[in-house]
Design a protein around this motif. Structure first.
Motif, PDB file in Angstrom:
ATOM      1  N   PHE A  70       0.819  -1.205   0.000  1.00 29.65           N
ATOM      2  CA  PHE A  70       0.000   0.000   0.000  1.00 29.65           C
ATOM      3  C   PHE A  70       0.860   1.265   0.000  1.00 29.65           C
ATOM      4  N   LEU A  71       2.143   1.105   0.327  1.00 27.22           N
ATOM      5  CA  LEU A  71       3.123   2.191   0.241  1.00 27.22           C
ATOM      6  C   LEU A  71       4.337   1.680  -0.525  1.00 27.22           C
ATOM      7  N   SER A  72       4.817   2.474  -1.476  1.00 28.97           N
ATOM      8  CA  SER A  72       6.052   2.119  -2.181  1.00 28.97           C
ATOM      9  C   SER A  72       7.242   2.372  -1.257  1.00 28.97           C
ATOM     10  N   ALA A  73       8.429   1.946  -1.678  1.00 24.81           N
ATOM     11  CA  ALA A  73       9.633   2.162  -0.867  1.00 24.81           C
ATOM     12  C   ALA A  73       9.859   3.653  -0.621  1.00 24.81           C
ATOM     13  N   PHE A  74       9.639   4.449  -1.663  1.00 19.17           N
ATOM     14  CA  PHE A  74       9.816   5.897  -1.545  1.00 19.17           C
ATOM     15  C   PHE A  74       8.793   6.488  -0.570  1.00 19.17           C
ATOM     16  N   GLN A  75       7.523   6.092  -0.721  1.00 19.58           N
ATOM     17  CA  GLN A  75       6.476   6.605   0.161  1.00 19.58           C
ATOM     18  C   GLN A  75       6.714   6.169   1.608  1.00 19.58           C
ATOM     19  N   TYR A  76       7.173   4.942   1.770  1.00 13.16           N
ATOM     20  CA  TYR A  76       7.462   4.431   3.113  1.00 13.16           C
ATOM     21  C   TYR A  76       8.557   5.264   3.784  1.00 13.16           C
ATOM     22  N   SER A  77       9.597   5.596   3.020  1.00 11.32           N
ATOM     23  CA  SER A  77      10.688   6.395   3.588  1.00 11.32           C
ATOM     24  C   SER A  77      10.203   7.789   3.991  1.00 11.32           C
ATOM     25  N   LEU A  78       9.244   8.337   3.235  1.00 13.69           N
ATOM     26  CA  LEU A  78       8.682   9.641   3.593  1.00 13.69           C
ATOM     27  C   LEU A  78       7.969   9.564   4.940  1.00 13.69           C
ATOM     28  N   VAL A  79       7.152   8.517   5.108  1.00 14.04           N
ATOM     29  CA  VAL A  79       6.381   8.375   6.343  1.00 14.04           C
ATOM     30  C   VAL A  79       7.307   8.126   7.532  1.00 14.04           C
ATOM     31  N   VAL A  80       8.283   7.219   7.349  1.00  8.80           N
ATOM     32  CA  VAL A  80       9.206   6.861   8.435  1.00  8.80           C
ATOM     33  C   VAL A  80       9.988   8.077   8.915  1.00  8.80           C
ATOM     34  N   ASN A  81      10.368   8.945   7.990  1.00 13.24           N
ATOM     35  CA  ASN A  81      11.216  10.079   8.361  1.00 13.24           C
ATOM     36  C   ASN A  81      10.435  11.351   8.680  1.00 13.24           C
ATOM     37  N   SER A  82       9.122  11.271   8.677  1.00 11.57           N
ATOM     38  CA  SER A  82       8.303  12.418   9.078  1.00 11.57           C
ATOM     39  C   SER A  82       8.180  12.448  10.602  1.00 11.57           C
ATOM     40  N   THR A  83       7.692  13.568  11.104  1.00 13.88           N
ATOM     41  CA  THR A  83       7.588  13.721  12.552  1.00 13.88           C
ATOM     42  C   THR A  83       6.584  12.752  13.162  1.00 13.88           C
ATOM     43  N   ASN A  84       5.532  12.415  12.418  1.00 14.78           N
ATOM     44  CA  ASN A  84       4.575  11.401  12.871  1.00 14.78           C
ATOM     45  C   ASN A  84       3.911  10.749  11.655  1.00 14.78           C
ATOM     46  N   THR A  85       3.182   9.659  11.901  1.00 13.29           N
ATOM     47  CA  THR A  85       2.582   8.881  10.806  1.00 13.29           C
ATOM     48  C   THR A  85       1.574   9.693  10.012  1.00 13.29           C
ATOM     49  N   ILE A  86       0.766  10.479  10.701  1.00 13.53           N
ATOM     50  CA  ILE A  86      -0.266  11.265  10.001  1.00 13.53           C
ATOM     51  C   ILE A  86       0.370  12.267   9.046  1.00 13.53           C
ATOM     52  N   ASP A  87       1.387  12.999   9.533  1.00 20.63           N
ATOM     53  CA  ASP A  87       2.078  13.965   8.676  1.00 20.63           C
ATOM     54  C   ASP A  87       2.720  13.260   7.482  1.00 20.63           C
ATOM     55  N   GLY A  88       3.296  12.077   7.731  1.00 23.71           N
ATOM     56  CA  GLY A  88       3.927  11.325   6.657  1.00 23.71           C
ATOM     57  C   GLY A  88       2.928  10.886   5.603  1.00 23.71           C
ATOM     58  N   LEU A  89       1.763  10.398   6.035  1.00 21.52           N
ATOM     59  CA  LEU A  89       0.733   9.980   5.077  1.00 21.52           C
ATOM     60  C   LEU A  89       0.166  11.173   4.315  1.00 21.52           C
ATOM     61  N   ARG A  90       0.030  12.295   5.016  1.00 21.83           N
ATOM     62  CA  ARG A  90      -0.413  13.520   4.330  1.00 21.83           C
ATOM     63  C   ARG A  90       0.588  13.908   3.240  1.00 21.83           C
ATOM     64  N   LEU A  91       1.860  13.774   3.561  1.00 19.52           N
ATOM     65  CA  LEU A  91       2.926  14.087   2.608  1.00 19.52           C
ATOM     66  C   LEU A  91       2.818  13.191   1.377  1.00 19.52           C
ATOM     67  N   VAL A  92       2.582  11.903   1.604  1.00 21.30           N
ATOM     68  CA  VAL A  92       2.422  10.948   0.501  1.00 21.30           C
ATOM     69  C   VAL A  92       1.236  11.328  -0.367  1.00 21.30           C
TER      70      VAL A  92
END
Length: 338
Positions: A70-92
């Motif tokens: 449901f998340l590509s490697a790139f999208q996963y790295s965005l979420v992991v390195n964001s301040t929290n999961t919600i912000d990371g998913l919003r970024l994706v």
């Protein structure tokens, strides 16, 4: 997003972000989402497997989403390195709907007229076969008639096959050459096709701005993108950017090396001199890319349409009119002598 993708899968991340923002239990939210899917699709089976992993509780949500596709490697790295999961998913989600591939813009002004040229030469080859039969028949009736048909000098198989081969080669070269360079060698395109740099810039600087605004340092952002950026050809660019940041050197050097437009490199050079914050710079640049892209793409499409349709019209009119004249001539002589 593909129009053929499962709509439930397309909406999953939007649904998750909404539920997480409202404080809902993630597992219950996914169970509720699964119940809405009436058919036994591949997506539903993957979703069920993800829910089971959540029940076990060994992995975080983003890891489970990545594991089940449901998340590509790139999208996963965005979420992991964001301040929290919600912000990371919003970024994706903010990047999901963007695209810098200009191929759809080229179909009508370039590939349709080139297809017309290809079919025109193919039609000439087919007609030459019919013409040979007509000429052979006329020679039996009266050999002297052939010289009055007015067959053009270029009505030969050599010319017809050459025209067909050249038009197919040019079309294939533009199509596959663009696909390859757009993904793997964008610097080649930027050097001759500035609009592509603005198209990529709209996407790339939004990503940089989103990651920097999410609290990820520029150096770490560059390292992440050098490994996971969706456009493979720009990964070395981000690696060089990370190296320049590490050595405390000027960043505009990397942009100049990859032939980004002067308006972008000048902005970066000016921001480095005035020490403007990176989030502010990236926002200003993606807004510039938006403006320049909209301005340039319309002009480019208009140029392509004029040039390629003009060539297609000339080829079709010349060959088509000569074929019509010959059809009339052969019919007339056959009528007269029969």
């Amino acid at each position: 997003m593909s129009m053929f993708a499962d709509p439930y899968e397309q909406f999953l991340l939007d649904y998750l972000v909404t539920k997480l923002e409202n404080g809902s239990n993630t597992r219950k939210a996914l169970l509720l989402y699964k119940e809405q899917i009436t058919k036994e699709t591949k997506f539903k089976k993957r979703l069920e497997a993800a829910i089971k992993d959540m029940e076990i509780g060994k992995h975080k949500l983003e890891a489970i989403l990545h594991k089940h596709g449901f998340l590509s490697a790139f999208q996963y790295s965005l979420v992991v390195n964001s301040t929290n999961t919600i912000d990371g998913l919003r970024l994706v989600l903010s990047f999901q709907k963007a695209s810098s591939n200009l191929l759809p813009k080229m179909i009508n002004p370039i590939y349709v007229p080139m297809s017309i040229i290809i079919f025109t030469f193919y039609g000439l080859i087919v007609y030459l076969g019919l013409l040979d039969a007509e000429v052979a028949q006329l020679k039996k009736i009266n050999p002297d008639v052939v010289q009055f048909l007015g067959i053009p000098g270029y009505f030969t198989y050599e010319v017809a096959y050459s025209g067909l081969f050249i038009s197919i080669f040019i079309t294939a070269f533009m199509f596959f050459g663009y696909l390859y360079s757009e993904k793997y060698k964008p610097a080649w395109l930027y050097k001759v096709f500035e609009t592509q740099a603005f198209a990529d810039g709209r996407f790339m600087f939004r990503i940089l701005h989103g990651m920097l605004s999410a609290g990820i340092s520029f150096h770490k952002t560059s390292l992440i993108l050098s490994k996971d950026y969706f456009k493979v050809g720009l990964r070395p660019f981000f690696a060089e950017l990370a190296e320049l940041i590490h050595k405390n050197k000027k960043l505009f050097l990397a942009f100049e090396k990859y032939h980004f437009p002067t308006i972008i490199t000048a902005d970066i050079k000016l921001s480095e001199l005035s020490q403007v914050s990176y989030p502010a710079v990236t926002k200003a640049i993606y807004e510039t890319c938006d403006t320049m892209y909209e301005k340039n793409i319309n002009y480019m499409v208009m140029q392509w349409r004029f040039m390629f349709w003009l060539i297609a019209m000339l080829v079709t009119v010349v060959i088509g009119s000569d074929i019509i004249n010959l059809v009339i001539s052969t019919f007339t002589f056959k009528t007269l002598y029969q």
